[in-house]
Design a protein around this motif. Structure first.
Motif, PDB file in Angstrom:
ATOM      1  N   LYS A  21      83.900  24.405   1.037  1.00 49.69           N
ATOM      2  CA  LYS A  21      83.804  23.871  -0.012  1.00 49.69           C
ATOM      3  C   LYS A  21      84.325  22.968  -0.076  1.00 49.69           C
ATOM      4  O   LYS A  21      84.672  22.331  -0.780  1.00 49.69           O
ATOM      5  CB  LYS A  21      85.497  25.246  -0.403  1.00 49.69           C
ATOM      6  CG  LYS A  21      86.226  24.479   0.802  1.00 49.69           C
ATOM      7  CD  LYS A  21      87.707  25.420   0.649  1.00 49.69           C
ATOM      8  CE  LYS A  21      88.745  25.292   1.641  1.00 49.69           C
ATOM      9  NZ  LYS A  21      88.801  24.753   3.421  1.00 49.69           N
ATOM     10  N   ASP A  22      83.679  21.696   0.804  1.00 45.92           N
ATOM     11  CA  ASP A  22      84.634  20.264   1.370  1.00 45.92           C
ATOM     12  C   ASP A  22      82.818  19.728   0.638  1.00 45.92           C
ATOM     13  O   ASP A  22      83.689  17.882   1.244  1.00 45.92           O
ATOM     14  CB  ASP A  22      85.235  20.269   2.656  1.00 45.92           C
ATOM     15  CG  ASP A  22      85.971  20.749   3.120  1.00 45.92           C
ATOM     16  OD1 ASP A  22      86.825  20.704   2.026  1.00 45.92           O
ATOM     17  OD2 ASP A  22      86.696  21.173   3.602  1.00 45.92           O
ATOM     18  N   THR A  23      81.921  20.024   1.074  1.00 42.09           N
ATOM     19  CA  THR A  23      80.506  19.109   0.316  1.00 42.09           C
ATOM     20  C   THR A  23      80.365  18.581  -0.979  1.00 42.09           C
ATOM     21  O   THR A  23      81.682  19.153  -1.793  1.00 42.09           O
ATOM     22  CB  THR A  23      79.402  19.996   0.669  1.00 42.09           C
ATOM     23  OG1 THR A  23      79.111  21.077   2.297  1.00 42.09           O
ATOM     24  CG2 THR A  23      78.655  19.634   0.277  1.00 42.09           C
ATOM     25  N   ARG A  24      80.661  17.345  -0.623  1.00 46.37           N
ATOM     26  CA  ARG A  24      80.977  16.704  -2.253  1.00 46.37           C
ATOM     27  C   ARG A  24      79.468  16.645  -3.030  1.00 46.37           C
ATOM     28  O   ARG A  24      77.973  16.178  -2.121  1.00 46.37           O
ATOM     29  CB  ARG A  24      80.712  15.166  -1.892  1.00 46.37           C
ATOM     30  CG  ARG A  24      81.577  14.679  -1.823  1.00 46.37           C
ATOM     31  CD  ARG A  24      82.393  13.302  -0.967  1.00 46.37           C
ATOM     32  NE  ARG A  24      83.633  13.212  -0.568  1.00 46.37           N
ATOM     33  CZ  ARG A  24      84.873  12.525  -1.510  1.00 46.37           C
ATOM     34  NH1 ARG A  24      84.558  11.293  -2.619  1.00 46.37           N
ATOM     35  NH2 ARG A  24      86.392  11.835  -0.660  1.00 46.37           N
TER      36      ARG A  24
ATOM     37  N   LYS B 194      90.131  18.602  -5.830  1.00 48.99           N
ATOM     38  CA  LYS B 194      90.306  16.929  -4.766  1.00 48.99           C
ATOM     39  C   LYS B 194      89.975  15.961  -4.426  1.00 48.99           C
ATOM     40  O   LYS B 194      90.771  14.667  -3.763  1.00 48.99           O
ATOM     41  CB  LYS B 194      90.109  18.484  -3.285  1.00 48.99           C
ATOM     42  CG  LYS B 194      91.147  19.185  -2.835  1.00 48.99           C
ATOM     43  CD  LYS B 194      91.039  19.403  -1.566  1.00 48.99           C
ATOM     44  CE  LYS B 194      90.607  20.945  -1.283  1.00 48.99           C
ATOM     45  NZ  LYS B 194      89.776  21.431  -1.290  1.00 48.99           N
TER      46      LYS B 194
ATOM     47  N   ASN C 193      85.279  19.462  -6.398  1.00 52.83           N
ATOM     48  CA  ASN C 193      86.492  20.489  -4.785  1.00 52.83           C
ATOM     49  C   ASN C 193      87.409  21.387  -5.985  1.00 52.83           C
ATOM     50  O   ASN C 193      88.295  20.667  -5.114  1.00 52.83           O
ATOM     51  CB  ASN C 193      86.061  19.860  -3.295  1.00 52.83           C
ATOM     52  CG  ASN C 193      84.856  19.293  -3.105  1.00 52.83           C
ATOM     53  OD1 ASN C 193      83.911  20.190  -4.001  1.00 52.83           O
ATOM     54  ND2 ASN C 193      84.236  19.060  -2.312  1.00 52.83           N
TER      55      ASN C 193
ATOM     56  N   LYS D  72      78.262  17.779   7.849  1.00 52.89           N
ATOM     57  CA  LYS D  72      77.936  17.004   6.510  1.00 52.89           C
ATOM     58  C   LYS D  72      76.746  16.598   6.451  1.00 52.89           C
ATOM     59  O   LYS D  72      75.530  16.815   6.184  1.00 52.89           O
ATOM     60  CB  LYS D  72      79.145  15.996   6.396  1.00 52.89           C
ATOM     61  CG  LYS D  72      79.851  16.195   5.341  1.00 52.89           C
ATOM     62  CD  LYS D  72      80.545  14.924   5.229  1.00 52.89           C
ATOM     63  CE  LYS D  72      82.218  15.132   5.805  1.00 52.89           C
ATOM     64  NZ  LYS D  72      83.020  13.375   6.206  1.00 52.89           N
TER      65      LYS D  72
END
Ligand code: PFF
Length: 454
Positions: free
Chosen positions: A246-249, A422, A419, A14
């Motif tokens: 895919k989890d990067t905000r 999510k 995301n 991150k």
């Protein structure tokens, strides 16, 4: 939404995401260009327009670039082709490539100046006293023909060595270390400047706007500076978005990037303007401003040489993380769309930038009287700077916002920003409103203002 190329490199952590996007955004744009644009355009009046552009236009377009990049996992051309294959949207890619080579050309010259000042700091050549002496030193260096070219070439070679090695290895590691160090150094210099005799005048110049100074030129310059500083409108952030996991905000990353970038520009202003007034200089100095003021500031600090070596070294690294990111626009295009090897793509990028860089470097000396084919009364350096920052980047940004607001399916944009549902993004309706209406209309109006059509 679109085809995903899962083999594509991704940022590892991150912190890596933030450090890399901030690494692209923070550079000469904050420390060299922001103070001189603010100086030329009335200080506070410019700052107000700049901040408005960052919030209302910059952050939404940054979100759009990240979203399009990550969903398509592609460079700027591939991204638009994936999303709307039969349309002409991928033309945004041509605008992006043109802007990236133009910026790389003149940016490398200024990065070369940084290297000269680093070298001078090392060898004690900045051991002068008085603003006048620093003015003469900068003028004689920048108007010379060989040294500016030599440093431009050396800088472009450094950039080349890093970009041929690919994304993860070089860029991420370096950005993680450099950004915090630069930040600490700037804070120290701020404290130093705030203790100068005319600090108050400097701060007033930057922070108390005289609204009568807001002219079309000021607004156009502020818009260009906002896009330049956030590396927006040419696909750099889109390409970086394609390396997000895919989890990067996305909205959070965009807000953090824009806030840190703006903070660093404002810190640079707090360092420069108190010094400008304390040394009895004029804020309207153009590109020379920072290179004359900073050494004057260091000269009166204890341990002058160490501060200047440290500062110019970090500024050199900050420039590199920015040029790496702009090079990525054309390299990703050549290697992914034209199927070239990374070495070949990087070499082509290098050769074009060398040509533009030499023309820009000579703009202060041998080519300073050039009338640009008789069409404009400006040299190559200013032509590349003005055309890319004030015209092409806002144009690219306008098209990207129209695309994200009007052409992209709303559900696709929502999926990218949340995301795939999510996470919640409360500002989604506001972002869509900015992308659909505020950004396109504001940028168009500013263009028209700039053309003095009103
Ligand atoms: N944002 C960089 C700076 O402020 O120095 C300049 C820049 C980098 C512009 C990358 C454009 C770009 F694609």
């Amino acid at each position: 939404m679109a085809q995903q190329n899962n083999n594509r490199a991704q940022f590892a952590t991150k912190l890596g995401v933030i450090a890399t996007t901030v690494g692209s955004a923070v550079g000469l744009g904050n420390i060299w260009r922001f103070p001189y644009e603010a100086g030329n355009n009335g200080g506070g009046a410019f700052l107000i327009c700049y901040l408005l552009c960052i919030v209302a236009l910059g952050i939404p377009v940054l979100c759009a670039e990240f979203a399009i990049g990550r969903s398509t996992r592609s460079n700027i051309f591939g991204a638009f082709e994936n999303l709307k294959s039969s349309s002409k949207w991928h033309w945004i890619g041509y605008i992006g490539i043109l802007s990236s080579v133009m910026i790389l050309s003149f940016y490398s010259v200024v990065a070369g100046w940084t290297m000269e000042y680093l070298y001078q700091s090392f060898t004690g050549g900045l051991n002068l006293s008085g603003a006048e002496a620093f003015h003469n030193q900068f003028t004689s260096f920048s108007t010379g023909n060989w040294r500016p070219i030599l440093w431009t070439v050396i800088f472009l070679l450094c950039n080349y060595i890093i970009v041929v090695r690919g994304v993860k290895k070089g860029i991420e590691k370096m950005s993680n270390l450099m950004m915090p160090a630069l930040f600490v150094l700037l804070i120290i210099f701020c404290v130093n400047s705030l203790m100068m005799p005319k600090a108050k005048e400097g701060l007033e110049f930057l922070f108390s706007p005289d609204f009568s100074k807001i002219t079309p030129e000021v607004v156009v310059s502020a818009l260009g500076q906002a896009f330049f500083s956030l590396s927006l409108g040419l696909g750099t952030m889109m390409t970086y978005g394609s390396y997000f996991s895919k989890d990067t905000r996305i909205v959070r990353s965009a807000t953090i990037t824009a806030s840190l970038d703006t903070l660093i520009a404002v810190l640079a202003g707090i360092i420069i303007f108190p010094a400008v007034f304390s040394f009895g200089m004029s804020p309207v100095q153009g590109p020379a401003l920072v290179f004359e003021i900073l050494p004057s500031i260091f000269a009166q600090m204890p341990g002058a040489q160490i501060w200047s070596v440290l500062f110019f070294f970090l500024l050199f690294l900050a420039s590199l993380t920015s040029t790496i990111s702009m090079s990525e626009v054309s390299i990703a295009f050549l290697s992914e769309e034209k199927k070239m090897s990374r070495i070949k793509a990087s070499t082509i990028n290098l050769i074009i930038a060398l040509c533009g860089g030499v023309l820009s470097a000579l703009s202060f000396g041998y080519l300073s009287d050039l009338n640009f084919f008789g069409l404009f009364d400006i040299n190559f350096f200013s032509f590349f700077d003005f055309t890319s920052s004030n015209l092409l980047l806002p144009l690219g940004g306008m098209l990207i916002s129209i695309f994200a607001g009007w052409r992209l399916e709303r559900s696709a944009l929502k999926n990218a920003l949340t995301n795939e549902g999510k996470i919640g993004v409360k500002t989604f309706p506001l972002l869509v409103f900015c992308l659909k209406f505020v950004a396109p209309i504001a940028i168009l109006l500013i263009f028209l203002l700039g053309l003095k059509l009103f």
